[in-house]
Structures are given as C-alpha cells and as structure tokens.
Enzyme design. Structure first.
Site, PDB file in Angstrom:
ATOM      1  N   THR A 196       8.036 -16.012   2.132  1.00  0.00           N
ATOM      2  CA  THR A 196       7.587 -16.021   0.737  1.00  0.00           C
ATOM      3  C   THR A 196       8.584 -15.399  -0.254  1.00  0.00           C
ATOM      4  OG1 THR A 196       6.411 -13.942   1.108  1.00  0.00           O
ATOM      5  CG2 THR A 196       5.153 -15.981   1.390  1.00  0.00           C
ATOM      6  N   ASP A 202       9.084  -5.804   6.216  1.00  0.00           N
ATOM      7  CA  ASP A 202      10.424  -6.366   6.036  1.00  0.00           C
ATOM      8  C   ASP A 202      11.221  -5.454   5.110  1.00  0.00           C
ATOM      9  OD1 ASP A 202      12.621  -8.312   5.965  1.00  0.00           O
ATOM     10  OD2 ASP A 202      11.128  -9.701   6.734  1.00  0.00           O
ATOM     11  N   GLU A 223      17.979 -11.519  13.020  1.00  0.00           N
ATOM     12  CA  GLU A 223      18.932 -11.119  11.982  1.00  0.00           C
ATOM     13  C   GLU A 223      19.159  -9.607  11.916  1.00  0.00           C
ATOM     14  OE1 GLU A 223      18.131 -14.778   8.901  1.00  0.00           O
ATOM     15  OE2 GLU A 223      16.830 -13.049   8.717  1.00  0.00           O
ATOM     16  N   HIS A 264      15.664  -5.867   9.411  1.00  0.00           N
ATOM     17  CA  HIS A 264      14.585  -6.121   8.439  1.00  0.00           C
ATOM     18  C   HIS A 264      13.667  -4.907   8.298  1.00  0.00           C
ATOM     19  CE1 HIS A 264      15.252 -10.422   7.607  1.00  0.00           C
ATOM     20  NE2 HIS A 264      15.607 -10.547   8.876  1.00  0.00           N
TER      21      HIS A 264
HETATM   22  C1  TNX Z   1      15.054 -16.548   8.220  1.00  0.00           C
HETATM   23  S1  TNX Z   1      12.994 -17.056  10.447  1.00  0.00           S
HETATM   24  C2  TNX Z   1      14.298 -15.441   8.480  1.00  0.00           C
HETATM   25  C3  TNX Z   1      13.425 -14.879   7.434  1.00  0.00           C
HETATM   26  C4  TNX Z   1      13.602 -15.604   6.133  1.00  0.00           C
HETATM   27  C5  TNX Z   1      13.682 -17.081   6.390  1.00  0.00           C
HETATM   28  C6  TNX Z   1      13.755 -17.926   5.162  1.00  0.00           C
HETATM   29  C7  TNX Z   1      13.458 -15.632  10.688  1.00  0.00           C
HETATM   30  C8  TNX Z   1      13.145 -15.103  11.984  1.00  0.00           C
HETATM   31  N1  TNX Z   1      14.137 -14.941   9.740  1.00  0.00           N
HETATM   32  O1  TNX Z   1      13.657 -13.500   7.306  1.00  0.00           O
HETATM   33  O2  TNX Z   1      12.540 -15.297   5.305  1.00  0.00           O
HETATM   34  O3  TNX Z   1      14.826 -17.350   7.177  1.00  0.00           O
HETATM   35  O4  TNX Z   1      13.611 -19.294   5.450  1.00  0.00           O
END
Ligand code: TNX
Length: 555
Positions: free
Chosen positions: A496, A212, A346, A282
């Site tokens: 986390t 990440d 994201e 990420h």
């Molecule tokens: C969204 S769930 C994210 C994560 C974060 C999380 C926190 C997802 C695919 N992406 O990168 O850690 O929310 O709840």
C-alpha cells in the site's frame, strides 16, 4: 384479419418464454465456479422454506445456517423457520420426501467440501465441517438473486434457487490474500470489510503485513515505544518525488484487543489470520523505537519514503534476539495460527559488513562465505533459523519470503515465492512447502490495465496486471509431480505504498480478487474466462454495489 394474425404472432414472439424453455438457458453465476455442476429444470422457493438442520452438525455451523434462514426471512418478508432435530439423516432415509432446506453432516467429506442438491421441493446440503458449510451457504447465496446480500426488504419473493446438483471442493488448501497495513494504516472496520469480501469468494487465509520501515502497527505490552514512537512517521513522500514530504504526521496501530477481535471475526468467516513481522530488514519502525536493536545505535527515524532501507536489525547483539522472542511471545497469544510470517525479504547487508558485533558473531559461529553466498547472507540464515527454532518450540511454523532460500534454510519452513515463480520452483525442488505469490500474476498494487491506459489510472507503484492476466495464472506450471505436492496454494499481495485510502484499496482489490479466487479454487479445466466475466458482471458487480465496495468496472 391478416393484420390481426400478424399482430398476434408478433405478440407471441415477444412474450416471455414459457418457464420450461427458459430453464434450459439457466446459467449459474457462482464464483469461484464449483467443481461439478448439473443444472436441472425448475426452481426451489427459498423464501418461506423451512430450514431442517441435523443435530449432528456442530453448533457453530448450525448458527451460520440459522443466520441464512433469518436473513432470507428478513429480506423476503416470509418466515423461514429453523428446526434442528436429532436423527434427521435417518428419517431422510426412511422418508425422502422431506421438504425445504435440509442440512446434513457427511463425515466422509473433506473439511472444505460440500454438496448441494436442489429440486423444486427441497435443497439438500451436505458437508463435514465448518468451512464446508460456510462455502455451501456462500454458494446458495450466489445462486439466489444478488439482493440477498443486502438488507432491503423485498416482498417480491425473488429468492429462488435453480434446480441444480453441485459437488464442490477447492483445488488448493491455502487461498490467501495479503494486506499491507504498515505503509498505510487501515482501520479495524476497513479490515473487516476486506475479510467480508474474501469470505464471499471462499478465500481462507489473511496474510496481515503489520510492520515495516514506515510504521509498526502491533501493540506489544513489553515494548510500549513500538507503538508510541514506531507507529507514527513525520510525513510521507508525495507521489514519486523521493525527496518530498507532505509534512503530515501519519500513523496508527492495533491494540491487542483489536487484533484479537479481527482474529475472531476472520475465524467466524473460515479465515485464518497469519500475521507478518518482517525481519531482519524492513524494521525501521522497531529501530526508531529501540535504537539499541540496530548495528549503529541510530539515530533512526520511521521512514517517510518508500523503498528498501539499509538500516536493519543487528544479529550480532543478543538483546535483539531477546526482543524478537518477547515480541513473538505476545504475538502468539494474539494469533493462534499454525503459521507465523517472519518476512525475510530485502535485507541489505551493508551494515552487517561493517558492524563489529555482526562480524564477531560470524566468527563465533564459524560462518564462511562461499561462491554462492556471502558470510552475511549466511548470517541472515542464522537469524531465520533461530527465530524458526523458537517458534517451532512453541508449536508454530514459519513462512518467509523467497529470500530465505539464500544461504541455508532449515527443514519445515514454508517459502512464499514473490520474485516471479522461480523461488517457488527452487524451494519445492528442495522439498520445502511453497505458497505462490508471484509479482507477475499476484501483485494487486500493480496497475489493472495494459500499458497505454496506465496514465488514466490513479497513481500506483508500477507494473501492469490486468484481470485476465490474474485469471490466466496456472500455479503448477513447470513443476514435476513431486514439486507440485509442495504447492500449498496461491495468494495475492496488496502493498500500500501508493494506496492511502480504503476506496482506492478496494479499487485495486476488486474485481481482481474474484479472478484470484478461481485460480485458487478451480481445476484448470473448469476455468473459462468468458463464463467467469459474465458471472462477474451479473453477480459479483451487483454484490459489490449492494455492499458498497469500490471496484474497477472496465476490464
Ligand atoms: C516488494 S514483496 C516488497 C514490498 C513492497 C513491494 C511493492 C516483498 C516481499 N517486498 O516491501 O511493498 O515490493 O510491490
């Protein structure tokens, strides 16, 4: 005299009930609750019983069965001998009076199915394959006194199993638990302890989030800087103060040997490890190590704060795809799983909009935006499809977060629905397989209590997800029969950002994992929150105490 009669009557009332009457109240505290349970009368004495295990059963399963025999021997102080004759099934048919434990292979059963038939004289277990035998052993342990989970020697012969007939198999084939080891790093021993508790509740997939913005945790021999540079960050933000930094260098990674060790450890517990390399967003861990993989060339830094970074991989550069292919080639060597998770969540498109290489790629491919999605969103579909094609050519399949539905998604991809259930509904309607991990029911980084009590909890990311809400989740709701066929199963995610210690990790995991296990395993008609919480307190909490897990006791 009258007084004497009164005293005697009182004494009789207070005396323990005779066994026969007591048996009627026997409840079994097995979690997840089996599909079919018929309780009989009496008990089978496990301590000192012989284990008869048919030779037709594979060696791996036999070893697990033998290890239960050895363990009962250890804790009870009475020897459970182990025998593995040929033709046990046939001799059972001729002489059904065989005593003790009898393990038989029943090829007509599904790979995760098993049955247990306990009478005062014998305990007959049937399954067809490794996971079925493992689950029979987990159920047998939960039928005994919880001290069976420990190593303390106990001569009191408490190891009895109530007479019961159980026929059991899971509702869903994919029963997952996720762990984010990128935002915070958990050691090999901690990961193993996480797998241990998953196995007790019959989960079979470990989704390991390994990379990440805040750290790259996978050793890749061809790209050493990923772990020299990408695995460490210069501090971490404090609490929710976005511009702060605790000034403590933080990081860690798993060597290939360590990851192989975890894969083997999980496999022995019936668990497949599915690694996730989150791309093309990420990715600051990789970008800080190899800036040429990005649109701007940097400078990049392993992130010291949480959130969604605008800095992402550059699909305009061929070298980026070469990197992904090399990296996945090493990864496939470590992880034999059919599925690899390629993230996809994201991924902001700000850089791609400005990047000449990305725009040239869009032109070259003839990608055009439309009223549904921008050209850059279709460019992400191109990345997904290229990686998918490469992995498919190596016999693997991809899982991605529900953002991969935005644009075009090639056949054969599996979608993980995290932004509520809508991604899962859409994907299954389009014919994609789906794993349900909605944040509304399955985000174990959310608080475990209702709003008013949140202030009393250790700091978490937000949200409220009490045990009962996890338990109430019905994954097939709102789906027609065709869509339902595409729901492979359910998983909870444990991100986390705010979870820096293993103690806190376990606290967030437990006992919600036990509720999750019934969502994954039980038919809706077998779910019962009152029965479940009683079993959780009587059995699961004692198991956690004995094995040294931290857990939230109020629910
Ligand atoms: C969204 S769930 C994210 C994560 C974060 C999380 C926190 C997802 C695919 N992406 O990168 O850690 O929310 O709840």
């Amino acid at each position: 005299m009258n007084r004497l009669i009164c005293t005697l009557t009182l004494a009789m009332m207070l005396a323990p009930l005779p066994l026969a009457a007591k048996d009627k109240t026997v409840e079994i505290n097995v979690i997840p609750y089996p599909q079919s349970v018929e309780i009989g009368k009496g008990q089978f004495k496990a301590a000192g019983a012989t284990f008869n295990c048919d030779q037709a059963i594979d060696q791996k399963s036999q070893r697990q069965i033998k290890s239960l025999a050895d363990h009962i021997t250890l804790v009870s102080g009475r020897t459970c001998s182990f025998a593995s004759p040929f033709g046990l099934k046939a001799s059972m048919e001729r002489n059904s009076r065989i005593k003790g434990f009898v393990f038989l292979k029943d090829a007509s059963m599904g790979p995760e199915e098993y049955s247990i038939e306990v009478t005062k004289k014998s305990c007959i277990v049937k399954a067809s394959a490794y996971n079925g035998f493992l689950y029979s052993l987990e159920t047998l342990k939960q039928l005994m006194d919880p001290s069976i989970f420990g190593n303390d020697i106990d001569g009191s012969q408490r190891f009895r199993i109530p007479c019961v007939t159980i026929k059991d198999k899971p509702r869903f084939s994919y029963r997952g638990m996720h762990l984010d080891c990128a935002r915070h790093f958990f050691s090999v021993e901690e990961v193993k302890k996480y797998l241990d508790v998953m196995a007790i509740f019959k989960l079979n997939r470990f989704h390991w989030h390994l990379t990440d913005d805040q750290g790259w945790r996978v050793e890749i021999k061809k790209y050493p800087r990923l772990t020299e540079t990408g695995a460490f960050r210069n501090g971490t933000m404090v609490g929710k103060q976005w511009d702060s930094n605790d000034g403590v260098r933080y990081g860690g990674y798993y060597t290939q040997e360590q990851m192989k060790e975890i894969v083997a450890y999980a496999a022995a517990k019936g668990i497949t490890v599915i690694p996730e390399i989150d791309l093309p967003g990420h990715m600051l861990g990789a970008l800080a190590s190899y800036p040429e993989l990005g649109c701007t060339g940097g400078p990049y830094e392993v992130w010291t704060r949480w959130g969604v970074s605008d800095q992402v991989l550059c699909p305009g550069k061929e070298a980026m795809f070469t990197f992904l292919e090399d990296m996945f080639t090493e990864l496939m060597d470590i992880f034999p799983s059919e599925y690899l998770h390629i993230g996809g969540d994201e991924c902001p498109k700000k850089e791609w909009e400005k990047c000449p290489d990305c725009q040239a790629r869009i032109k070259e491919l003839g990608i055009k935006g439309d009223d549904k999605h921008s050209a850059e969103q279709y460019l992400q579909s191109y990345v997904t499809a290229r990686v998918q094609k490469f992995l498919n050519e190596h016999g693997r399949k991809i899982i991605g977060w529900d953002e991969i539905l935005e644009g075009d998604l090639a056949e054969g991809a599996t979608v993980m629905s995290w932004r509520g259930v809508k991604g899962g509904i859409e994907a299954s309607a389009k014919g994609f397989d789906v794993i349900m991990t909605p944040n509304t029911y399955c985000y174990f980084d959310y608080y475990q209590c209702e709003e008013p009590s949140i202030a009393k909890e250790p700091l978490a990311i937000g949200g409220s997800l009490p045990l009962e809400k996890v338990y109430s989740y019905e994954p097939l709701e709102g789906l027609d029969a065709n869509q339902q066929k595409h729901i492979l199963g359910v998983q909870a995610n444990l991100w986390t950002e705010y979870i820096a210690t293993n103690d806190y990790l376990e606290y967030m995991l437990l006992p919600r994992l036990t509720a999750l296990s019934e969502v994954q395993w039980c038919k809706p008609s077998d779910k019962d929150y009152v029965r479940f919480t009683k079993a959780m307190e009587a059995e699961a909490f004692r198991i956690f105490d004995i094995l040294g897990y931290n857990y939230r006791k109020n629910f």
